[in-house]
Design an enzyme around this catalytic site. Structure first.
Site, PDB file in Angstrom:
ATOM      1  N   LYS A 129       0.809  -1.225   0.000  1.00 37.45           N
ATOM      2  CA  LYS A 129       0.000   0.000   0.000  1.00 37.45           C
ATOM      3  C   LYS A 129       0.842   1.274   0.000  1.00 37.45           C
ATOM      4  O   LYS A 129       0.477   2.269  -0.629  1.00 37.45           O
ATOM      5  CB  LYS A 129      -0.945  -0.016   1.208  1.00 37.45           C
ATOM      6  CG  LYS A 129      -2.037  -1.070   1.117  1.00 37.45           C
ATOM      7  CD  LYS A 129      -2.943  -1.014   2.336  1.00 37.45           C
ATOM      8  CE  LYS A 129      -4.142  -1.961   2.206  1.00 37.45           C
ATOM      9  NZ  LYS A 129      -3.759  -3.352   2.070  1.00 37.45           N
ATOM     10  N   ARG A 169      -7.135  -8.218  -8.428  1.00 37.14           N
ATOM     11  CA  ARG A 169      -7.863  -9.494  -8.541  1.00 37.14           C
ATOM     12  C   ARG A 169      -9.333  -9.184  -8.727  1.00 37.14           C
ATOM     13  O   ARG A 169      -9.753  -8.021  -8.725  1.00 37.14           O
ATOM     14  CB  ARG A 169      -7.676 -10.320  -7.267  1.00 37.14           C
ATOM     15  CG  ARG A 169      -8.076  -9.547  -6.007  1.00 37.14           C
ATOM     16  CD  ARG A 169      -8.113 -10.400  -4.776  1.00 37.14           C
ATOM     17  NE  ARG A 169      -8.226  -9.621  -3.551  1.00 37.14           N
ATOM     18  CZ  ARG A 169      -9.348  -9.123  -3.065  1.00 37.14           C
ATOM     19  NH1 ARG A 169     -10.502  -9.292  -3.718  1.00 37.14           N
ATOM     20  NH2 ARG A 169      -9.367  -8.446  -1.935  1.00 37.14           N
TER      21      ARG A 169
END
Length: 633
Positions: free
Chosen positions: A116, A297
């Site tokens: 992140k 994803r």
């Protein structure tokens, strides 16, 4: 196009992928652990291969075993689903190196967006607005504490490799930071093998808005509009919808353009989701929406996007992985109507939402909405995996119609003896603020008292149970009492409800009436009779009744100082020792189950008399872990 596809996952997403693969003429290969030997995805697949013990770390997270299974089955492609290894760049590269098709983004893209802190720096350089915070490499507790103080409380601690609400802690004040940091790092290390964190300014009224993106190998990138995933509990999404309520065309264009820009920055291929945090204190405004992270994803909530766009996202994944162009250009994509999804969890709202395990002796879901599940009646819910057991998705011309359909569907769920959040979902969908679109990530916390109030059977449900226990219908026993002169005859039926005595008075005309389960109706309905037991379903809850043959009695319970394990799990931290003095609310033991941490605290001031657990111990539900003697004893 690929011929044989291995799904490196389990549960509902494996079943979901198998259905699309079958429609496209692609054979499916399932993998399974010891715990999933007879699971639904195994029964659905054309071929199934065992990959290890029940623990995910020994099966679904063992990339080399999954690749070996693909080679053994003659598969030419691997789809990772979501969770497990779906965002593991090393696994993706290993699949490619083995000569197999990887149904997902390039490993370089996963790496770029997987951490992140690095992803936020990359987005900042690409001109995508990011949330203020700390993303530095110095991970010492002192530096992190100083940075949190500089940002200003409340702050959010987030594992840089986290996801799914794990490895995330909101901290309200400086004195709580150290404990929250340690807990977050432990959980992150356990779930992701990485304990580094970043800090973000906590937005007081945050909304979670995300955009579905798709890219192909020919340089094309499109978005499929936004979703709102703001209704969460403990950072875990509960209800999602598309489009986002209150999103005007100008703001939609800005956020979707930012999402496409983010995907292009990493040469993205396949399905991905750009997540944004919006400050909802003054409505949705483009200048108050910031990049949060990218999920490289397919998302759990992808069906709501499928519903409004009429696109099969799994089919797009398979076609793009095979080298095809995106099936549609941006100009050809549009949306219609509204879709709302609810996640059905095996958890007990009355017991702090702790996971509920056991056999699904009764498993009935409504038919009027789309259902995605990986279990069926008779299957077992274990403590090894995520507690989500199904998703319910409604689609309608308007938001209100979609909400109404989904609320009705949640009320018609009948599951026993495993506890679920079905009644909680039905109430959330009934809340006036939710109906008005006034939602943010604090919605559940603000409304928890009304959403999670004590569930009791209605008078009608008691009457249904009582009617089914009348002698004319049961034959084996008599629960009648109470004949009244000069008045209409009434009959009292005494029953036990989950072990507690209840009674209902029925009019004389009442017979052994039974109204059976009807998919899509909220009840009350008799859903099962076994021996002398009656199961009545009503508004998402199943009540278990049995005849009360006992005399009134009184008994004592366990000592108040016996601190028991509320669920099966592993002891990850012990904060006390024998003989230690504790104050009410002090942390005693931390348990980990289903990838989440549960902190057991002292119920009163006292002294630790006995410590019965060790760090790393695997304990069963009900095990006494600590005995505390209260001060006044």
């Amino acid at each position: 196009m690929m011929k044989r596809l291995l799904i490196a996952n389990r549960g509902e997403i494996a079943c979901r992928i198998i259905r699309t693969a079958r429609r496209m003429g692609i054979e499916s290969v399932a993998v399974f652990s010891d715990a999933d030997r007879g699971a639904l995805h195994v029964r659905m697949a054309d071929t199934a291969i065992h990959i290890g013990p029940a623990a995910a770390s020994e099966s679904y997270l063992r990339g080399e075993r999954i690749i070996a299974a693909a080679q053994q089955a003659g598969a030419d492609a691997i789809h990772p689903g979501f969770g497990f290894l779906s965002e593991n760049a090393k696994f993706a590269q290993s699949v490619i190196d083995a000569g197999l098709i990887w149904v997902g983004p390039d490993p370089a893209s996963i790496n770029a967006m997987g951490l992140k802190d690095a992803a936020k720096r990359l987005m900042d350089r690409a001109g995508v607005p990011v949330t203020p915070g700390y993303m530095g490499s110095d991970q010492s507790a002192g530096t992190l504490t100083e940075e949190a103080d500089r940002i200003g409380y409340p702050v959010l601690i987030k594992a840089i490799a986290g996801g799914g609400g794990k490895g995330m802690r909101k901290v309200e004040k400086s004195e709580d930071f150290a404990a929250a940091l340690q807990s977050c790092q432990r959980e992150a290390k356990s779930a992701f093998g990485e304990d580094r964190v970043l800090l973000e300014k906590y937005v007081t009224r945050p909304r979670h808005i995300e955009v579905q993106v798709f890219g192909d190998r020919h340089g094309n990138v499109v978005h499929l509009f936004e979703r709102d995933c703001s209704l969460q509990r403990r950072h875990q999404k509960v209800i999602e919808e598309a489009p986002a309520p209150g999103m005007d065309a100008e703001t939609r264009a800005a956020i979707c353009e930012a999402a496409v820009k983010a995907a292009r920055a990493v040469d993205y291929v396949g399905a991905g989701t750009i997540e944004f945090i919006a400050d909802a204190s003054d409505g949705l405004r483009a200048d108050r929406i910031w990049f949060m992270e990218m999920n490289t994803r397919l998302q759990v909530e992808h069906p709501v996007t499928e519903a409004i766009t009429d696109v099969d996202l799994v089919e797009w994944q398979l076609r793009i992985a095979a080298g095809e162009n995106l099936p549609k250009s941006q100009d050809a994509l549009n949306f219609s109507g509204w879709s709302v999804e609810a996640r059905l969890y095996a958890e007990d709202p009355a017991n702090g939402f702790l996971p509920s395990t056991g056999t699904l002796e009764l498993f009935m879901l409504p038919e009027e909405v789309r259902i995605e599940t990986g279990v069926a009646q008779g299957d077992a819910i274990t403590s090894f995996y995520d507690p989500m057991i199904a998703k319910l998705i409604a689609h309608a011309p308007t938001r209100q119609e979609a909400i109404d359909r989904l609320r009705s569907a949640c009320g018609a769920i009948a599951i026993h003896p495993v506890k679920t959040n079905a009644a909680f979902l039905a109430r959330a969908l009934s809340e006036p603020d939710f109906i008005a679109g006034d939602v943010d990530t604090g919605f559940v916390e603000r409304h928890i008292d009304s959403l999670n109030r004590n569930v009791e059977p209605s008078a009608k449900a008691l009457e249904r149970a009582g009617q089914s226990m009348l002698p004319s219908g049961r034959g084996a026993w008599n629960a009648l009492a109470g004949f009244r002169l000069n008045a209409p005859s009434a009959r009292e039926v005494r029953m036990l409800l989950d072990g507690s005595a209840v009674s209902v008075t029925l009019p004389e005309r009442a017979g052994a009436g039974r109204q059976g389960y009807e998919p899509g109706a909220a009840g009350p309905f008799i859903v099962r009779e076994e021996g002398n037991s009656i199961l009545v379903a009503e508004q998402g809850t199943v009540f278990a009744f049995s005849p009360d043959r006992s005399e009134p009695s009184h008994g004592g319970g366990a000592a108040d100082g016996a601190i028991r394990a509320p669920i099966p799990g592993r002891v990850t931290a012990i904060a006390v020792a024998d003989g230690q003095r504790v104050k009410k609310g002090d942390t005693l033991i931390v348990l980990e189950a289903m990838k989440m941490e549960y902190t057991l605290k002292a119920p009163f001031d006292g002294t630790v008399a006995t410590l019965n657990a060790g760090n790393g111990d695997q304990v069963t539900e009900g095990t006494v872990l600590v005995d505390i003697v209260e001060d006044d004893q």
